[in-house]
Scaffold this motif. Sequence first.
Motif, short mmCIF file in Angstrom:
data_model
loop_
_atom_site.label_atom_id
_atom_site.label_comp_id
_atom_site.label_asym_id
_atom_site.label_seq_id
_atom_site.Cartn_x
_atom_site.Cartn_y
_atom_site.Cartn_z
N ALA A 16 0.83 -1.21 0.00
CA ALA A 16 0.00 0.00 0.00
C ALA A 16 0.86 1.25 0.00
O ALA A 16 0.51 2.27 -0.61
CB ALA A 16 -0.94 -0.01 1.21
N VAL A 17 2.03 1.19 0.73
CA VAL A 17 2.93 2.34 0.79
C VAL A 17 4.01 2.13 -0.27
O VAL A 17 4.95 1.39 -0.07
CB VAL A 17 3.55 2.47 2.19
N THR A 18 3.87 2.76 -1.39
CA THR A 18 4.82 2.63 -2.48
C THR A 18 5.58 3.94 -2.66
O THR A 18 5.06 5.02 -2.35
CB THR A 18 4.10 2.28 -3.79
N VAL A 19 6.81 3.82 -3.13
CA VAL A 19 7.67 4.97 -3.37
C VAL A 19 7.72 5.19 -4.87
O VAL A 19 8.20 4.34 -5.62
CB VAL A 19 9.08 4.72 -2.80
N GLU A 20 7.23 6.33 -5.30
CA GLU A 20 7.19 6.66 -6.72
C GLU A 20 8.25 7.72 -7.01
O GLU A 20 8.30 8.76 -6.37
CB GLU A 20 5.81 7.18 -7.11
N LYS A 21 9.09 7.43 -7.97
CA LYS A 21 10.17 8.32 -8.38
C LYS A 21 10.15 8.43 -9.90
O LYS A 21 9.68 7.52 -10.61
CB LYS A 21 11.53 7.79 -7.92
N ASP A 22 10.64 9.57 -10.40
CA ASP A 22 10.75 9.71 -11.86
C ASP A 22 11.69 8.65 -12.43
O ASP A 22 11.41 8.04 -13.46
CB ASP A 22 11.26 11.11 -12.20
N ILE A 23 12.82 8.43 -11.74
CA ILE A 23 13.75 7.36 -12.10
C ILE A 23 13.64 6.30 -11.00
O ILE A 23 13.88 6.60 -9.83
CB ILE A 23 15.19 7.88 -12.21
N PRO A 24 13.26 5.08 -11.31
CA PRO A 24 13.09 4.06 -10.26
C PRO A 24 14.38 3.86 -9.46
O PRO A 24 15.49 3.95 -9.99
CB PRO A 24 12.70 2.80 -11.05
N LEU A 25 14.19 3.60 -8.18
CA LEU A 25 15.33 3.34 -7.31
C LEU A 25 15.97 2.00 -7.65
O LEU A 25 15.27 1.03 -7.97
CB LEU A 25 14.89 3.34 -5.84
N VAL A 26 17.28 1.96 -7.59
CA VAL A 26 18.04 0.73 -7.82
C VAL A 26 18.26 0.06 -6.47
O VAL A 26 19.00 0.59 -5.63
CB VAL A 26 19.38 1.01 -8.52
N ILE A 27 17.62 -1.08 -6.25
CA ILE A 27 17.66 -1.78 -4.96
C ILE A 27 18.51 -3.04 -5.12
O ILE A 27 18.28 -3.85 -6.00
CB ILE A 27 16.25 -2.14 -4.48
#
Length: 310
Positions: A16-27
């Motif tokens: 439900a808690v998602t992190v939205e970024k213009d460039i996806p995070l590299v995990i």
Amino acid sequence: MDVSDILAAHAEKQKAVTVEKDIPLVIDAGFLTVTDLNPVDAESYNEDLEGYLMSTARDGIQALVGALFSLPTTSSEEGPIAQLPPPTTQLPRAKPLPKPKPPTKWELFAKAKGIQHRKRDKKVWDEEKQEWVNRWGWKGANKDKETQWLTEVPANADVDHDPRKAARDERKARIAKNERQHQQNLARVQGASAQSGTAPNADRKKQIDRTLATTRTSTASMGKFDRTLEGEKKLKGVKRKAKVSADAEKSRDLAIIQKLEREPSAKKAKSSSGNGVLNVRKAIRAASKGKGSAALARESGGGKGKKGRK
């Protein structure tokens, strides 16, 4: 509610808690790292630096925790344990790659003749002991002639011929030969480096100069009376350091002089404070002028003593 239900509920919450970024995070779950490639928002950064950094760190941690809860887990007494995958980030080396070693004389010869290198095993089979033993080193197979209980002696051998000593001398000669060849390889490499003007020759020269300076200053005269070599430069800045200061040395010398001055008076006081017999003897010796107590008694008795003797 068991552990699987708790994990499922937490996973749903993470989704439900998602992190939205213009460039996806590299995990990279293997290294537990998150890389944010998004450009810095200059307006938010200048307006509230602390808040901007906290927000960026919170987004990265949220994404990392969500990735960890999506991994397969196992239950334990401390709680669920996630099984981390292999890392995907390629880390840089802490030190540069080592330089390749120059080939030895044998390696050059083997390459020219097409000889393939075959690595020998460190263990060999001993038929007598029926076990694997070391080829070299402690109780190695190369010392079998030195330890065997029966050795064949040549017919033309000397009377004092010792087979064990001969085998040992032969083995020591092989070791010396290998060491000599190793030193020749090193000298050949240094000679090639000197012709090309590389650093090893300069480092070797500095090491020799440092060793020579150390040996020159190890004598009592700090190398002043030592024989110099041809072309040797004069050492500069070599002085013997004083272990004590001038004031301390002066105080020490004065204490020694005062101690020497006190010793005669102390001996005299000790002699005068001795027992009574020693003082009486001194008094008799002084009164009789060194003749003794018998002479003093005769002198004090006068002529009677002389007439009695007659």
